[in-house]
Write an enzyme that holds these catalytic residues in place. Structure first.
Site, PDB file in Angstrom:
ATOM      1  N   TRP A 544       0.835  -1.209   0.000  1.00 23.74           N
ATOM      2  CA  TRP A 544       0.000   0.000   0.000  1.00 23.74           C
ATOM      3  C   TRP A 544       0.868   1.256   0.000  1.00 23.74           C
ATOM      4  O   TRP A 544       0.492   2.287   0.530  1.00 23.74           O
ATOM      5  CB  TRP A 544      -0.968   0.009   1.199  1.00 23.74           C
ATOM      6  CG  TRP A 544      -1.809  -1.215   1.292  1.00 23.74           C
ATOM      7  CD1 TRP A 544      -3.010  -1.441   0.689  1.00 23.74           C
ATOM      8  CD2 TRP A 544      -1.527  -2.425   2.028  1.00 23.74           C
ATOM      9  NE1 TRP A 544      -3.498  -2.703   0.995  1.00 23.74           N
ATOM     10  CE2 TRP A 544      -2.611  -3.315   1.824  1.00 23.74           C
ATOM     11  CE3 TRP A 544      -0.476  -2.829   2.850  1.00 23.74           C
ATOM     12  CZ2 TRP A 544      -2.657  -4.591   2.400  1.00 23.74           C
ATOM     13  CZ3 TRP A 544      -0.521  -4.096   3.417  1.00 23.74           C
ATOM     14  CH2 TRP A 544      -1.598  -4.946   3.189  1.00 23.74           C
ATOM     15  N   HIS A 545       2.033   1.171  -0.676  1.00 28.32           N
ATOM     16  CA  HIS A 545       3.002   2.261  -0.656  1.00 28.32           C
ATOM     17  C   HIS A 545       3.230   2.831  -2.051  1.00 28.32           C
ATOM     18  O   HIS A 545       4.362   3.125  -2.438  1.00 28.32           O
ATOM     19  CB  HIS A 545       4.341   1.779  -0.088  1.00 28.32           C
ATOM     20  CG  HIS A 545       4.275   1.307   1.319  1.00 28.32           C
ATOM     21  ND1 HIS A 545       5.302   0.609   1.918  1.00 28.32           N
ATOM     22  CD2 HIS A 545       3.317   1.432   2.266  1.00 28.32           C
ATOM     23  CE1 HIS A 545       4.959   0.309   3.162  1.00 28.32           C
ATOM     24  NE2 HIS A 545       3.765   0.807   3.394  1.00 28.32           N
ATOM     25  N   ALA A 546       2.175   2.989  -2.823  1.00 30.59           N
ATOM     26  CA  ALA A 546       2.313   3.453  -4.202  1.00 30.59           C
ATOM     27  C   ALA A 546       2.782   4.899  -4.251  1.00 30.59           C
ATOM     28  O   ALA A 546       2.304   5.757  -3.502  1.00 30.59           O
ATOM     29  CB  ALA A 546       0.979   3.306  -4.930  1.00 30.59           C
TER      30      ALA A 546
END
Length: 616
Positions: A544-546
């Site tokens: 979830w680190h885009a």
């Protein structure tokens, strides 16, 4: 939540997206200038005092089927993932990812931000410039915080309300197994932007005084409701595109009501004016889409969806980056303290936790199950085991930046994985993620009008063998820690590689308890390594680190915004969120999203002539 009729015709600043950075920008500017008219338009719902957002242990509910607080983006099928698609959930609520995430407190390395300034040519974005803003954001409640940490910021950082009995054992086991990294104190700050290679307890974005999540809306937006009436936030709104005048200056945005939250709302597209500035802050998936629907992007992409090109900016939607994660579960002893019941929404366990809090003041819900970890960087012997594929990456990227780790390795006191494949019981999970994956992807729109249409999404996961080698090494090493943990009771075979039943690597799956510290490490055959690679490709997931899809760098190098966050080729339009990150960071990205919001607020205040003391 503001109702549709409360959207005025014009504001000074319109912010398209109410995630972490957008809320920081709005909250800081509203507090600095009470006369500034600011509008936030957010696609998801409000979060005010909702237990799912406020109580830390409830965060898995946002990933449950039917959740309305995240939007899941599904990629094209990828050969690098064994033919499967990747799914990336993104926060869709006021506060964005910071109101639904794991609350794991991790900061980048100083060289990451220094690269933003030097390698990617963005003056004012080096670590020396951003550390004061990082301090401004937080109150660091962990003992021993150094000079890079804040003491009176709005967001609180602590070791959480309670700790389970995986935290100290992990640190003790890892230090015994890996004595080369054990010559430092039991607890040391690994989030000072410099320190790595230390096994330690892991801080969380949780207020130790209240046991609640530290997110932006509850600290910078909702408290201003009475004192700053000119700050408006409207939820359940889809921003379609930016509007412009004849001189290519942004004048506002066009929007529709999200039928998920406004089923009886008007169907037609409406507009709202931003007389001073329009800020896009819709995240690494949403921001490039707004730009492309506005005619800003690559000609081929825009022509393919019937959008007339306004500005040729081929970097829009490119440079997608994320950390690649393996969650590796293990069976835990019956007597172990885990969060499995609470995390899987067992109402009885949740009710018991609430009762315990009312009686004792100890709140089992004020925890995120992230117990301990390490930002790991290999020594020469370990580097050799990562193979020639990674050696080239090491030589070109890591060798001259000694503060850059290669992996994060840590432990969760809960099952993180497909619970449908294993029986209900107690688990713990080892997690490993690559800090700087080599591969890149892209995110583009597939429809010129429909905001809810699926995206053309390519994540790039494991398209480089260097990334595969790092993750598979992480599996092997974290497995050695796991099987020495006191509460280890074996492996759930369905959530591990399909090793040949006769191999030494498979024998561990039948263990019923921990092994001695001096037990030889598992030997892996070439066939085992192939099974492990297949496992990584079949199970690797997002963290979830885009970031990176509206990169801040020179236009001729694929940049989308300049160092003042201005979109190239137009006026009065900025992007302020994780999409502007030109290079990856060795951390969960919440702190970086916060500092981008803080920096954007400083930039905008300077340009509007707003004066106030900033930094501590």
């Amino acid at each position: 939540m503001s109702t549709p009729t409360q959207i005025n015709e014009e504001y000074d600043i319109v912010i398209a997206g109410g995630g972490v950075a957008g809320c920081v920008v709005a909250g800081r500017l509203a507090a600095a200038d009470p006369d500034l008219r600011i509008l936030i338009l957010e696609a998801g719902p409000p979060t005010y005092n909702d237990p799912a957002h406020v109580q830390p242990a409830r965060y898995p509910s946002h990933l449950a089927p039917g959740s309305r607080t995240v939007r899941v983006h599904t990629s094209r099928p990828s050969a690098a993932l064994g033919g499967r698609s990747a799914a990336v959930p993104c926060g869709q609520c006021l506060g964005g990812g910071g109101s639904v995430n794991f609350m794991m407190y991790t900061r980048a390395s100083a060289s990451d931000y220094d690269d933003w300034e030097t390698v990617h040519e963005n003056p004012g974005w080096g670590s020396k410039d951003l550390i004061p803003l990082l301090r401004m954001t937080e109150t660091y409640q962990v003992p021993g915080g150094g000079p890079t940490h804040g003491t009176d910021g709005p967001l609180k950082v602590s070791l959480g309300g309670i700790s389970h009995d995986f935290q100290e054992p992990f640190v003790q086991v890892a230090r015994t197994l890996d004595p080369a990294r054990a010559g430092k104190p039991y607890y040391i700050d690994t989030n000072d932007l410099l320190t790595i290679n230390v096994y330690t307890r892991w801080p969380r974005w949780i207020n130790e005084e209240t046991g609640t999540r530290s997110d932006v809306p509850h600290n910078l937006i909702y408290p201003l409701k009475e004192t700053r009436p000119n700050l408006h936030y409207v939820t359940g709104i889809h921003v379609k595109h930016v509007t412009f005048d004849d001189e290519n200056r942004a004048t506002g945005v066009a929007f529709t009501f999200n039928p998920l939250f406004h089923p009886d709302g008007p169907a037609e597209t409406r507009t709202v004016r931003g007389t001073k500035l329009v800020v896009i802050s819709a995240g690494s998936f949403g921001s490039p889409g707004i730009l492309e629907r506005s005619g800003i992007g690559a000609k081929g992409v825009l022509e393919g969806v019937g959008v007339k090109q306004r500005v040729d900016l081929p970097g829009v939607g490119e440079n997608y980056q994320d950390h690649n994660m393996l969650f590796i579960p293990y069976l835990a002893a019956d007597e172990a303290q885990t969060f499995d019941a609470i995390f899987h929404n067992d109402e009885g366990a949740i009710d018991a936790a609430i009762t315990e809090f009312s009686k004792t003041g100890m709140d089992p819900l004020s925890h995120n199950a992230v117990e301990a970890g390490i930002k790991w960087r290999p020594d020469p012997s370990e580097l050799a085991k990562l193979g020639p594929e990674f050696q080239e990456v090491w030589d070109s990227y890591f060798v001259n930046s000694p503060d850059k780790p290669v992996l994060w390795i840590g432990i969760f006191s809960v099952l993180v994985g497909d619970a449908t494949l294993v029986p209900r019981r107690k688990y713990f999970t080892m997690g490993v993620y690559t800090e700087y994956p080599v591969a890149r992807g892209h995110v583009h729109i597939t429809h010129g009008e429909d905001v809810s249409a699926s995206l053309d999404f390519v994540p790039g996961y494991l398209e480089s063998m260097a990334d595969v080698k790092v993750l598979t090494w992480g599996y092997k090493f974290s497995r050695e820690i796991a099987r020495r943990m006191p509460h280890f009771r074996g492996e759930p075979a369905a959530l591990h590689p399909a090793f040949d039943p006769g191999s030494k690597a498979a024998a561990v799956q039948h263990a019923e308890g921990p092994v001695a510290f001096d037990t030889p490490r598992i030997e892996y055959s070439d066939e085992d390594d192939r099974a492990l690679e297949a496992y990584a490709r079949a199970t690797v997931s997002t963290t979830w680190h885009a970031l990176g899809t509206c990169a801040m760098k020179p236009r001729e190098r694929g940049g989308v915004v300049d160092s003042r966050l201005n979109v190239y080729g137009v006026q009065g339009l900025k992007v302020a969120d994780l999409s502007i990150g030109p290079g990856n960071v060795s951390a969960n990205t919440y702190s970086t999203a916060l500092v981008i919001g803080e920096k954007a607020a400083v930039i905008i205040a300077e340009e509007l002539g707003i004066k106030w003391r900033y930094g501590n």
